[in-house]
Write a protein that holds these residues in place. Structure first.
Motif, PDB file in Angstrom:
ATOM      1  N   VAL A  59       0.829  -1.201   0.000  1.00 17.97           N
ATOM      2  CA  VAL A  59       0.000   0.000   0.000  1.00 17.97           C
ATOM      3  C   VAL A  59       0.868   1.258   0.000  1.00 17.97           C
ATOM      4  CG1 VAL A  59      -1.659   1.325   1.351  1.00 17.97           C
ATOM      5  CG2 VAL A  59      -1.927  -1.136   1.154  1.00 17.97           C
ATOM      6  N   ALA A  60       1.918   1.258   0.810  1.00 19.34           N
ATOM      7  CA  ALA A  60       2.732   2.468   0.960  1.00 19.34           C
ATOM      8  C   ALA A  60       3.858   2.523  -0.067  1.00 19.34           C
ATOM      9  CB  ALA A  60       3.310   2.529   2.369  1.00 19.34           C
ATOM     10  N   ARG A  61       4.022   1.453  -0.826  1.00 21.37           N
ATOM     11  CA  ARG A  61       5.104   1.357  -1.829  1.00 21.37           C
ATOM     12  C   ARG A  61       6.453   1.692  -1.207  1.00 21.37           C
ATOM     13  NH1 ARG A  61       3.482   0.318  -6.673  1.00 21.37           N
ATOM     14  NH2 ARG A  61       5.014   1.431  -7.899  1.00 21.37           N
ATOM     15  N   SER A  93      -1.930   4.505   5.464  1.00 19.73           N
ATOM     16  CA  SER A  93      -1.500   3.270   4.802  1.00 19.73           C
ATOM     17  C   SER A  93      -1.574   2.091   5.769  1.00 19.73           C
ATOM     18  CB  SER A  93      -0.063   3.398   4.292  1.00 19.73           C
ATOM     19  OG  SER A  93       0.003   4.383   3.293  1.00 19.73           O
ATOM     20  N   LEU A 128      -5.403   7.796  -0.540  1.00 24.44           N
ATOM     21  CA  LEU A 128      -4.135   7.449  -1.188  1.00 24.44           C
ATOM     22  C   LEU A 128      -3.856   8.404  -2.341  1.00 24.44           C
ATOM     23  CD1 LEU A 128      -4.857   3.610  -1.497  1.00 24.44           C
ATOM     24  CD2 LEU A 128      -3.445   4.691   0.248  1.00 24.44           C
ATOM     25  N   ARG A 145      -0.372   5.313  -5.396  1.00 20.59           N
ATOM     26  CA  ARG A 145      -0.750   4.266  -4.443  1.00 20.59           C
ATOM     27  C   ARG A 145      -2.144   3.707  -4.751  1.00 20.59           C
ATOM     28  NH1 ARG A 145       2.748   7.497  -2.182  1.00 20.59           N
ATOM     29  NH2 ARG A 145       4.452   6.520  -1.026  1.00 20.59           N
TER      30      ARG A 145
END
Ligand SMILES: Nc1ncnc2c1ncn2[C@@H]1O[C@H](COP(=O)(O)OP(=O)(O)OP(=O)(O)O)[C@@H](O)[C@H]1O
Ligand SMILES: [Mg+2]
Length: 359
Positions: free
Chosen positions: A216-218, A282, A314, A318
């Motif tokens: 989710v947060a990459r 996130s 987001l 994201r």
């Protein structure tokens, strides 16, 4: 269970609605205040008999009506299922499964499972320990309805114990002591069972939470989830006895699973107090996705994933990443803004003033 169709009568702002879902992704779109969240909330109601927004049942009945009906048709392992719940203003809620009235509405639990994420879920990270305990307990109920019974037994015992502590006015006589012994034995059995279930759940959740957060947060960050009740080592019976004097003086039960904390640690720092706003968002979403995966694994069927207003949480990159990595199974998401590029929902539902149209 895979949802095919949903009918609403006098639910929230809906007078009547008849909605068809895609087997994969359904997007519910429309401007603010039109009924998108209400639609997701209705699906959630059939799964939990409550609102994922935490609204009381009364708020779910259309203003001016005296009851709301939510009905859904779906399929599980090749078998058709028809779920129906009636929410009454007088509090007597009823449920049916395949047109058979259920003895208690709660017997509907387990027929449909959902994982619901909403922007309010930021409280899972920022809120009080009670919010995080609620998350664990809801997930346990999704895993097995028996946990719902356990939770309500525990609430009842704690209410009775609290009333006794207050009545006693801080004085310990033989009668109070005897009654406390009885309550504490019950509290120990139920409390230890719930704490053990939570602990096992957290052990399963933690590694998945880390992966979900990174997705989710990459990023790649260490996420820890720790549930270690201080009383667990010596047992609840001993802890209750040790706290008895204090409990009497204060008139509340100071030890037990109703006071425990699920600690969330992001890159070595407590997420509640140290993580940035974006990191907290996130992490909240990752908590839901992780619960979704644990329930999928343990029950062999993915719950219906409800993502309310997820893109407002987001940034575009994201959002696209989330859509790319949606878990298997059915997802219903709502958005007031445009769908991210590359999103190809099986069905788009447009909502305007409580009227839903497809396409
Ligand atoms: N019990 C009720 N009776 C009648 N109307 C209700 C009831 N509960 C909520 N509403 C109305 O439903 C409307 C739509 O609410 P909902 O939260 O679904 O909007 P939304 O499409 O998700 O909007 P947003 O994009 O702002 O989140 C609100 O305007 C609210 O006034
Ligand atoms: Mg909404």
């Amino acid at each position: 269970m895979h949802l095919r169709r949903l009918w609403l009568t006098d639910f929230r702002g809906y007078h009547e609605a008849d909605v068809t879902f895609a087997p994969g992704l359904t997007a519910v779109v429309g401007p603010n205040g039109q009924g998108k969240t209400n639609l997701l909330e209705a699906v959630g109601y059939l799964a939990t008999l409550g609102s994922f927004r935490g609204a009381p049942n009364d708020a779910l009945i259309r203003a001016g009506a005296d009851r709301a009906i939510v009905r859904a048709e779906g399929e599980r392992e090749g078998r058709q299922l028809l779920l129906e719940a009636e929410i009454s203003a007088n509090g007597r809620n009823r449920a049916q499964l395949n047109r058979q009235p259920l003895r208690r509405a709660r017997d509907l639990l387990g027929a449909l499972r959902v994982t619901a994420f909403s922007p309010d879920d930021l409280t899972l990270v920022k809120g009080s320990p009670g919010d995080r305990r609620g998350y664990l307990d809801e997930t346990l109920v999704a895993l097995h309805p028996k946990h719902d019974q356990l939770r309500s037994d525990l609430d009842r015992i704690l209410r009775q114990r609290g009333a006794l502590l207050k009545q006693s006015g801080g004085r310990l006589n033989a009668e109070v002591e005897l009654t406390l012994d009885v309550f504490d034995a019950k509290l120990t059995t139920a409390g230890e069972a719930l704490a053990r279930a939570r602990q096992e759940l957290v052990v399963d959740l933690e590694p998945i939470l880390g992966t979900a957060y990174d997705r989710v947060a990459r990023t790649s960050a260490e996420v820890r989830a720790i549930y270690q009740p201080p009383w667990l080592a010596d047992g609840l019976a001993a802890a209750l006895l040790a706290a008895r004097k204090d409990d009497l003086r204060r008139g509340v039960s100071t030890v037990g699973p109703h006071r425990d904390e699920l600690e969330l640690v992001l890159s070595g720092l407590p997420a509640r107090t140290h993580a940035s706003q974006g990191e907290q968002r996130s992490l909240a979403l990752a908590l839901r996705l992780a619960a979704h995966e644990v329930v999928t694994r343990r029950t062999d069927t993915p719950p219906v994933l409800l993502l309310d207003d997820v893109f407002s949480e987001l940034d575009p990159e994201r959002s696209a990443a989330l859509l790319d990595s949606l878990p298997e199974g059915q997802t219903v998401l709502s958005t007031a803004s445009a769908l991210p590029e590359g999103a190809v929902p099986g069905t788009v539902l447009r909502v305007r003033e409580g009227v839903v149209t497809e396409g």
